[in-house]
Scaffold this active site. Structure first.
Site, mmCIF file in Angstrom:
data_model
loop_
_atom_site.group_PDB
_atom_site.id
_atom_site.type_symbol
_atom_site.label_atom_id
_atom_site.label_comp_id
_atom_site.label_asym_id
_atom_site.label_seq_id
_atom_site.Cartn_x
_atom_site.Cartn_y
_atom_site.Cartn_z
ATOM 1 C CE LYS A 86 7.740 8.409 -9.191
ATOM 2 N NZ LYS A 86 6.746 9.098 -8.341
ATOM 3 C CB SER A 109 6.992 -2.077 -0.451
ATOM 4 O OG SER A 109 6.249 -1.673 0.687
ATOM 5 N NE ARG A 136 3.260 11.230 5.414
ATOM 6 C CZ ARG A 136 2.567 11.749 4.405
ATOM 7 N NH1 ARG A 136 1.388 11.233 4.106
ATOM 8 N NH2 ARG A 136 3.054 12.743 3.695
ATOM 9 C CB CYS A 187 -26.842 0.535 0.508
ATOM 10 S SG CYS A 187 -26.898 -1.253 0.737
#
Length: 620
Positions: A86, A109, A136, A187
């Site tokens: 991107k 990152s 953030r 659970c």
């Protein structure tokens, strides 16, 4: 490139921008070194705005690659870019707006160690266009440490916000507490679901067990070790004998289905009949709950809801008989695909996978008297979908640049928190603004926060749980070091519990992390001092010992101790189905046509009209 006929060239465009901004601001904008974190929905709009507003030096960082689902709103990307970085494609596309810009793309990152304090200190302003709280938080801390102003932003559907953050002038991103991420106890998912999302999560786990990477921790088979179930069912020689549906030893779902050659009919019987019988044998679970009903495969209800006028086919509720058929068909189709491609990954846009989760969750809802959902609603809840609106991103991106102009001019008194609402809230306006709050003195990032209480059992919880689940996951630290003062006969001595040194980490994970806290000298009242040199942050955690913690969790962050027993009693006051308000007089579950918004969107405060100060709406 030569400009199109009738369009302004770069020189004329720059001149027009200078006329609008004024010579001084225009020059400051051109000299501004900008870091943009995120090149997605907001990031694409923002890069275009920065390019046409005179910004010249920009670093853009994003770890993601382009997916086909991005193309409807992230306009810097086209079909031929799918699968590419991107950040890199955004750079190339933006240079078409202004070839004179100096744009550096980072396919990485922002939380990587290479982007440390020195990296952030190289910029005059940082702009966030992120989609997760952890990143953030990290950028907020790095900007605070570097003394660099930050423009925070976010959108969710038709909602959006812009928050300028200036060290010592405004509150930081973490000054106001965030709502905890919704988690569903294992659970509850396996044994006692009470709302539709429990069954949907169960169905997604089932998909992974059958067709994906099997994870025994998320196995969907009834958990006979559930503490709440211990009682009559736990006594081998007393009371009811185990039925044929109860396995002598716990067998994973993957093991069972492989042994039965993925037979769809047998799987249907096991999951919705035999496993329900196993749950019914766990007597203690049903003392104050409405017990489930095994599915009768020979007589399935076939009352499907008709498609109403203006309703999409996916919004129609399936009958139980139809759900069973869809379940069988999707199992066959998914098994065939798995044989061809290997282990599958659940994708909300894959029709057989979505059919499987919808059918499986509705069949389970039927057994537990829970209102079941349409395929449309299930997709929204299972995919945690918040509609991405291109117009919202465009509005927020424009507001970011307006606030950035103020920060560049150092006109901090003019900065505003800006909110975009879906409906006109104040004097008919969709946009509302307020003066940013002052820094919170109790903030653990920009203030001098007192110790944060954490309740846990020091005789059960490990060092690794505190480091991984509390310090890293909950508080978002990257490379924490942990120390505390231990009392001795001569006074006290400093103890390094965990070192932040990467060279020591492998040894610590193997030898220190598995250790119980108490064996390392951590007791009730111990204050753990947490330091992250990468984020330049430090704070204290005060240990509060408790034999049992609320909801059977490993720990509880915040003051106050609630025992698991008290929590269980509170939940048991009303049967699950009746508590949901969906139980009809004839005992059949009614359909709830309203999706649970809390499962698909996370907001701080419920006020539709955002306000200034501590109480306000925050889009995450």
């Amino acid at each position: 490139r030569r400009p199109l006929q009738g369009c302004l060239g770069m020189a004329e465009r720059s001149s027009c921008t200078a006329d609008v901004l004024g010579t001084e601001l225009h020059q400051a904008v051109q000299n501004c070194r900008t870091l943009l974190v995120g090149a997605g929905g907001i990031g694409c709009e923002l890069l275009k705005n920065l390019a046409t507003s005179g910004f010249k030096t920009i670093h853009v960082i994003d770890l993601d690659t382009i997916d086909v689902t991005n193309l409807n709103r992230q306009f810097l990307f086209q079909k031929q870019h799918v699968g590419q970085s991107k950040a890199k494609v955004a750079r190339e596309s933006t240079l078409r707006f202004n070839p004179n810009m100096d744009i550096v793309a980072h396919h990485a990152s922002i939380m990587s160690p290479e982007y440390g304090l020195q990296f952030f200190e190289g910029f005059d302003i940082v702009i966030n266009a992120l989609d997760n709280i952890a990143a953030r938080n990290h950028v907020n801390r790095m900007c605070f440490a570097a003394g660099v102003p930050l423009i925070e932003s976010g959108t969710a559907g038709y909602l959006g916000q812009v928050q300028p953050i200036v060290k010592g002038v405004t509150e930081c991103y973490e000054c106001q507490p965030k709502p905890p991420q919704k988690v569903h106890p294992v659970c509850t998912i396996r044994n006692t679901p009470s709302v539709p999302i429990h069954c949907i999560v169960w169905a997604k786990h089932l998909f992974n067990q059958l067709f994906g990477e099997a994870d025994s921790e998320n196995d969907v088979a009834p958990d006979t070790n559930d503490p709440a179930a211990k009682g009559d069912a736990a006594k081998d020689g007393e009371g009811q004998q185990p039925t044929s549906a109860e396995p002598a030893a716990r067998q994973t779902t993957r093991q069972w289905v492989e042994a039965n050659n993925y037979d769809a009919d047998k799987l249907l019987k096991k999951l919705f009949h035999d496993d329900i019988l196993t749950l019914l044998s766990m007597d203690n679970l049903w003392k104050k709950r409405t017990p489930p009903v095994p599915l009768c495969l020979e007589d399935l209800p076939d009352s499907a809801a008709p498609v109403e006028a203006g309703q999409l086919p996916d919004q129609r509720l399936w009958s139980i008989k139809e759900s069973a058929k869809v379940f069988r068909d999707s199992v066959v189709q998914l098994k065939k695909t798995m044989d061809e491609l290997g282990e599958l990954r659940w994708d909300k846009d894959d029709a057989p996978a979505m059919d499987f989760v919808t059918a499986a969750s509705n069949l389970r809802c039927n057994s537990f008297h829970i209102p079941y959902k349409s395929r449309f609603d299930t997709k929204s809840m299972a995919g945690n979908i918040i509609p991405a609106i291109a117009t919202t991103n465009a509005i927020i991106a424009g507001l970011i640049v307006m606030e950035a102009f103020k920060v560049i001019r150092k006109a901090y008194a003019e900065c505003r928190m800006v909110y975009l609402s879906r409906k006109a809230a104040v004097r008919g306006r969709l946009l509302t603004a307020g003066v940013p709050s002052k820094p919170n003195p109790k903030c653990h990032v920009c203030g001098s926060a007192p110790p944060i209480d954490i309740t846990l059992n020091v005789n059960k919880v490990t060092v690794g749980t505190v480091v991984d689940e509390v310090i890293k996951k909950h508080f978002g630290l990257v490379a924490p070091g942990v120390s505390f003062m231990r009392k001795t006969e001569g006074g006290s001595s400093a103890v390094e519990l965990v070192s932040a040194d990467e060279e020591d980490m492998e040894m610590q994970v193997a030898k220190v992390f598995p250790s119980i806290l108490s064996t390392k000298g951590v007791i009730d009242g111990t204050t753990l001092h947490i330091v992250d040199d990468q984020q330049k942050i430090q704070f204290d955690l005060r240990i509060r010992h408790a034999e049992e913690v609320k909801g059977g969790a490993d720990f509880l962050i915040g003051a106050g101790e609630v025992t698991a027993q008290a929590e269980e009693e509170e939940k048991m006051e009303k049967p699950a189905a009746a508590a949901n308000g969906h139980q009809a007089s004839d005992g059949k579950a009614k359909h709830d046509s309203h999706a649970n918004g809390n499962d698909t969107i996370e907001l701080i405060d419920d006020d539709d009209a955002p306000q200034t100060g501590a109480k306000r709406q925050r889009v995450e």
